[in-house]
Design a protein around this motif. Structure first.
Motif, PDB file in Angstrom:
ATOM      1  N   ASN A  46       0.878  -1.181   0.093  1.00 42.86           N
ATOM      2  CA  ASN A  46      -0.104  -0.079   0.038  1.00 42.86           C
ATOM      3  C   ASN A  46       0.802   1.016   0.250  1.00 42.86           C
ATOM      4  OD1 ASN A  46      -2.810  -0.601   0.478  1.00 42.86           O
ATOM      5  ND2 ASN A  46      -2.044  -1.916   1.697  1.00 42.86           N
ATOM      6  N   LEU A  47       1.917   1.184   0.776  1.00 42.27           N
ATOM      7  CA  LEU A  47       3.024   2.233   0.789  1.00 42.27           C
ATOM      8  C   LEU A  47       3.549   2.589  -0.788  1.00 42.27           C
ATOM      9  CD1 LEU A  47       4.048   4.309   2.887  1.00 42.27           C
ATOM     10  CD2 LEU A  47       6.021   2.896   2.996  1.00 42.27           C
ATOM     11  N   ALA A  48       3.920   1.395  -1.280  1.00 42.33           N
ATOM     12  CA  ALA A  48       4.246   1.526  -2.668  1.00 42.33           C
ATOM     13  C   ALA A  48       3.271   2.274  -3.845  1.00 42.33           C
ATOM     14  CB  ALA A  48       4.927   0.449  -3.266  1.00 42.33           C
ATOM     15  N   GLU A  49       2.085   1.785  -3.693  1.00 42.98           N
ATOM     16  CA  GLU A  49       0.802   2.229  -4.475  1.00 42.98           C
ATOM     17  C   GLU A  49       0.833   3.811  -4.111  1.00 42.98           C
ATOM     18  OE1 GLU A  49      -2.479  -0.141  -4.282  1.00 42.98           O
ATOM     19  OE2 GLU A  49      -1.517  -1.926  -4.957  1.00 42.98           O
ATOM     20  N   LEU A  50       0.817   4.343  -2.807  1.00 39.96           N
ATOM     21  CA  LEU A  50       0.626   5.681  -2.314  1.00 39.96           C
ATOM     22  C   LEU A  50       1.744   6.504  -2.850  1.00 39.96           C
ATOM     23  CD1 LEU A  50      -1.153   7.535  -0.634  1.00 39.96           C
ATOM     24  CD2 LEU A  50       0.617   6.883   1.284  1.00 39.96           C
ATOM     25  N   LEU A  51       2.933   5.883  -3.043  1.00 38.74           N
ATOM     26  CA  LEU A  51       3.964   6.821  -3.794  1.00 38.74           C
ATOM     27  C   LEU A  51       3.715   6.999  -5.267  1.00 38.74           C
ATOM     28  CD1 LEU A  51       7.122   5.491  -1.584  1.00 38.74           C
ATOM     29  CD2 LEU A  51       5.946   7.666  -1.357  1.00 38.74           C
ATOM     30  N   ASP A  52       3.206   5.793  -5.720  1.00 34.71           N
ATOM     31  CA  ASP A  52       3.011   6.087  -7.223  1.00 34.71           C
ATOM     32  C   ASP A  52       2.025   7.019  -7.546  1.00 34.71           C
ATOM     33  OD1 ASP A  52       4.976   4.039  -7.757  1.00 34.71           O
ATOM     34  OD2 ASP A  52       3.275   2.486  -7.923  1.00 34.71           O
ATOM     35  N   VAL A  53       1.041   7.170  -6.521  1.00 34.07           N
ATOM     36  CA  VAL A  53      -0.286   8.122  -6.951  1.00 34.07           C
ATOM     37  C   VAL A  53       0.308   9.495  -6.675  1.00 34.07           C
ATOM     38  CG1 VAL A  53      -2.436   8.729  -5.864  1.00 34.07           C
ATOM     39  CG2 VAL A  53      -2.141   6.417  -6.100  1.00 34.07           C
ATOM     40  N   PHE A  54       1.267   9.510  -5.647  1.00 38.20           N
ATOM     41  CA  PHE A  54       1.845  10.913  -5.199  1.00 38.20           C
ATOM     42  C   PHE A  54       2.667  11.510  -6.552  1.00 38.20           C
ATOM     43  CE2 PHE A  54       2.397  10.551  -0.299  1.00 38.20           C
ATOM     44  CZ  PHE A  54       0.936  10.738  -0.392  1.00 38.20           C
ATOM     45  N   GLU A  55       3.076  10.807  -7.332  1.00 28.55           N
ATOM     46  CA  GLU A  55       3.788  11.225  -8.479  1.00 28.55           C
ATOM     47  C   GLU A  55       3.085  11.621  -9.752  1.00 28.55           C
ATOM     48  OE1 GLU A  55       6.280   8.032  -9.348  1.00 28.55           O
ATOM     49  OE2 GLU A  55       7.519   8.108  -7.442  1.00 28.55           O
ATOM     50  N   ARG A  56       1.653  11.415  -9.373  1.00 25.73           N
ATOM     51  CA  ARG A  56       0.763  11.899 -10.596  1.00 25.73           C
ATOM     52  C   ARG A  56       0.149  13.609 -10.156  1.00 25.73           C
ATOM     53  NH1 ARG A  56      -2.758   6.444 -10.567  1.00 25.73           N
ATOM     54  NH2 ARG A  56      -1.035   4.852 -10.741  1.00 25.73           N
ATOM     55  N   GLY A  57       0.347  14.178 -11.084  1.00 27.22           N
ATOM     56  CA  GLY A  57      -0.384  15.577 -10.936  1.00 27.22           C
ATOM     57  C   GLY A  57       0.067  16.307  -9.876  1.00 27.22           C
ATOM     58  N   GLU A  58      -0.385  17.437  -9.712  1.00 26.55           N
ATOM     59  CA  GLU A  58      -0.158  18.985  -8.586  1.00 26.55           C
ATOM     60  C   GLU A  58      -0.859  18.263  -7.465  1.00 26.55           C
ATOM     61  OE1 GLU A  58       2.294  20.753  -8.748  1.00 26.55           O
ATOM     62  OE2 GLU A  58       2.953  19.902 -10.972  1.00 26.55           O
ATOM     63  N   LEU A  59      -0.655  17.361  -6.743  1.00 31.38           N
ATOM     64  CA  LEU A  59      -1.508  17.076  -5.702  1.00 31.38           C
ATOM     65  C   LEU A  59      -1.509  18.032  -4.558  1.00 31.38           C
ATOM     66  CD1 LEU A  59      -3.144  14.772  -4.039  1.00 31.38           C
ATOM     67  CD2 LEU A  59      -0.807  13.923  -3.220  1.00 31.38           C
ATOM     68  N   ARG A  60      -0.397  18.557  -4.103  1.00 32.93           N
ATOM     69  CA  ARG A  60      -0.359  19.484  -3.025  1.00 32.93           C
ATOM     70  C   ARG A  60      -1.326  20.930  -3.521  1.00 32.93           C
ATOM     71  NH1 ARG A  60       4.212  20.902   0.718  1.00 32.93           N
ATOM     72  NH2 ARG A  60       5.590  19.627  -0.761  1.00 32.93           N
ATOM     73  N   THR A  61      -0.893  21.189  -4.798  1.00 32.59           N
ATOM     74  CA  THR A  61      -1.648  22.493  -5.224  1.00 32.59           C
ATOM     75  C   THR A  61      -3.109  22.322  -5.173  1.00 32.59           C
ATOM     76  OG1 THR A  61       0.265  23.171  -6.646  1.00 32.59           O
ATOM     77  CG2 THR A  61      -1.647  24.014  -7.240  1.00 32.59           C
ATOM     78  N   ASP A  62      -3.594  21.035  -5.809  1.00 32.60           N
ATOM     79  CA  ASP A  62      -4.955  20.809  -5.688  1.00 32.60           C
ATOM     80  C   ASP A  62      -5.682  20.723  -4.336  1.00 32.60           C
ATOM     81  OD1 ASP A  62      -4.925  20.531  -8.501  1.00 32.60           O
ATOM     82  OD2 ASP A  62      -4.904  18.369  -8.604  1.00 32.60           O
ATOM     83  N   ILE A  63      -5.110  20.129  -3.590  1.00 35.81           N
ATOM     84  CA  ILE A  63      -5.653  20.149  -2.242  1.00 35.81           C
ATOM     85  C   ILE A  63      -5.420  21.526  -1.613  1.00 35.81           C
ATOM     86  CG2 ILE A  63      -5.361  19.302   0.197  1.00 35.81           C
ATOM     87  CD1 ILE A  63      -4.323  16.920  -0.777  1.00 35.81           C
ATOM     88  N   LEU A  64      -4.684  22.256  -1.558  1.00 37.23           N
ATOM     89  CA  LEU A  64      -4.479  23.811  -1.212  1.00 37.23           C
ATOM     90  C   LEU A  64      -5.446  24.632  -2.024  1.00 37.23           C
ATOM     91  CD1 LEU A  64      -0.665  24.497  -1.382  1.00 37.23           C
ATOM     92  CD2 LEU A  64      -2.263  24.400   0.702  1.00 37.23           C
ATOM     93  N   LYS A  65      -5.684  24.422  -3.145  1.00 38.94           N
ATOM     94  CA  LYS A  65      -6.982  25.050  -3.925  1.00 38.94           C
ATOM     95  C   LYS A  65      -8.278  24.701  -3.194  1.00 38.94           C
ATOM     96  CE  LYS A  65      -4.738  25.762  -8.467  1.00 38.94           C
ATOM     97  NZ  LYS A  65      -4.786  25.045  -9.766  1.00 38.94           N
ATOM     98  N   GLU A  66      -8.586  23.306  -3.051  1.00 38.42           N
ATOM     99  CA  GLU A  66      -9.668  23.212  -2.259  1.00 38.42           C
ATOM    100  C   GLU A  66      -9.927  23.672  -0.922  1.00 38.42           C
ATOM    101  OE1 GLU A  66     -13.591  21.474  -2.186  1.00 38.42           O
ATOM    102  OE2 GLU A  66     -12.223  21.290  -3.913  1.00 38.42           O
ATOM    103  N   LEU A  67      -8.744  23.547  -0.141  1.00 40.09           N
ATOM    104  CA  LEU A  67      -9.078  24.224   1.353  1.00 40.09           C
ATOM    105  C   LEU A  67      -9.509  25.713   1.073  1.00 40.09           C
ATOM    106  CD1 LEU A  67      -5.646  22.704   2.587  1.00 40.09           C
ATOM    107  CD2 LEU A  67      -7.899  22.287   3.502  1.00 40.09           C
ATOM    108  N   GLU A  68      -8.881  26.407   0.025  1.00 34.35           N
ATOM    109  CA  GLU A  68      -9.454  28.044   0.011  1.00 34.35           C
ATOM    110  C   GLU A  68     -10.632  27.835  -0.579  1.00 34.35           C
ATOM    111  OE1 GLU A  68      -9.484  31.883  -0.391  1.00 34.35           O
ATOM    112  OE2 GLU A  68      -8.038  30.664   0.769  1.00 34.35           O
ATOM    113  N   ARG A  69     -11.170  26.939  -1.235  1.00 38.74           N
ATOM    114  CA  ARG A  69     -12.621  26.993  -2.020  1.00 38.74           C
ATOM    115  C   ARG A  69     -13.520  26.840  -0.709  1.00 38.74           C
ATOM    116  NH1 ARG A  69     -16.550  23.448  -4.631  1.00 38.74           N
ATOM    117  NH2 ARG A  69     -15.510  21.475  -3.834  1.00 38.74           N
ATOM    118  N   GLN A  70     -13.163  25.761   0.077  1.00 38.73           N
ATOM    119  CA  GLN A  70     -14.030  25.725   1.380  1.00 38.73           C
ATOM    120  C   GLN A  70     -13.990  26.859   2.213  1.00 38.73           C
ATOM    121  OE1 GLN A  70     -15.922  23.069   1.876  1.00 38.73           O
ATOM    122  NE2 GLN A  70     -15.082  21.858   0.087  1.00 38.73           N
ATOM    123  N   GLN A  71     -12.748  27.639   2.186  1.00 40.03           N
ATOM    124  CA  GLN A  71     -12.773  28.986   3.176  1.00 40.03           C
ATOM    125  C   GLN A  71     -13.737  29.856   2.255  1.00 40.03           C
ATOM    126  OE1 GLN A  71     -11.405  29.659   5.849  1.00 40.03           O
ATOM    127  NE2 GLN A  71      -9.145  29.392   6.173  1.00 40.03           N
TER     128      GLN A  71
END
Length: 247
Positions: A46-71
């Motif tokens: 599961n850890l290896a699969e998680l690292l694979d997912v982390f390498e796709r797209g702008e994960l941190r940016t997308d979550i920060l945008k969503e946090l701002e949208r919720q604000q």
């Protein structure tokens, strides 16, 4: 007493990624403590699969945008007469805190990628039986060290995931709470409706129906086809009542 089964379906790629991360993080937690090869290899897979997912797209940016949208949504809520201002302010403060921690965190999964043991196991996971003791003597000896030492190392690995885990948990909680379950009826196993720029569909079906949903859709429209669990002898009723939340 009838039992209902909850299904969730993402309506965009961002939500699809987030749900996969949530699933993998939950698996990591449920594997612990690592006491034998079974729990350990499940954890590392599961850890290896998680690292694979982390390498796709702008994960941190997308979550920060969503946090701002919720604000922004909370700011709109605060202007509604009679709203619980203290609750809104507490949520707003929590969103701000999660955003600050996430922005300050190192690259997602960096500590895990740099760990030699994780790297060795990750290389062997694609090989059938490739993690047995003669293939991975490093893992074999690691499983024989004291349990408290292993627990401490795993705790450090999990702590490195806390910034994204905590931010994502808050985001998904608010998205899920935005949708209210309503009763609907499918005709001959089919139902469709407008999604209204939603991110997530949540369906509740009676377990006794022995049906599961196949969902296709995007941010403006979706369709649901209910399929029998027993593909040979199962039947789909002419009318099926279910609950649906569009979040």
């Amino acid at each position: 007493m009838s039992t209902t089964v909850l299904f969730e379906y993402p309506l965009n790629e961002k939500m699809r990624t987030w749900l996969r991360i949530e699933f993998l993080l939950k698996q990591l937690s449920e594997c612990q403590p690592l006491v034998n090869h079974l729990s350990t290899l499940t954890f590392f897979r599961n850890l290896a699969e998680l690292l694979d997912v982390f390498e796709r797209g702008e994960l941190r940016t997308d979550i920060l945008k969503e946090l701002e949208r919720q604000q922004q949504k909370l700011r709109q809520w605060s202007e509604i007469p009679g709203v619980d201002i203290s609750r809104v302010e507490a949520l707003s403060s929590n969103l701000k805190k999660r955003a600050e921690i996430l922005m300050a965190a190192p690259r997602m999964g960096q500590l895990l990628r740099e760990n030699r043991l994780i790297g060795l196991v990750r290389q062997r996971l694609s090989i059938p039986g490739g993690c047995c003791n003669f293939d991975l003597p490093t893992l074999h000896i690691w499983l024989h060290i004291e349990q408290n030492i292993r627990d401490q190392q795993v705790a450090e690995w999990m702590a490195s995931l806390a910034p994204i885990q905590d931010a994502l948990a808050l985001v998904l909680e608010l998205i899920r709470q935005a949708g209210t379950f309503r009763n609907h009826t499918s005709l001959n196993g089919f139902f469709q409706d407008n999604a209204e720029d939603a991110d997530l569909l949540r369906l509740q079906i009676q377990l006794s129906a022995s049906l599961y949903p196949q969902v296709s859709g995007h941010k403006s429209r979706y369709a649901i086809r209910f399929m029998p669990l027993d593909s040979e002898r199962g039947e789909v009723p002419a009318r099926l009542d279910f609950e649906l939340a569009c979040c």
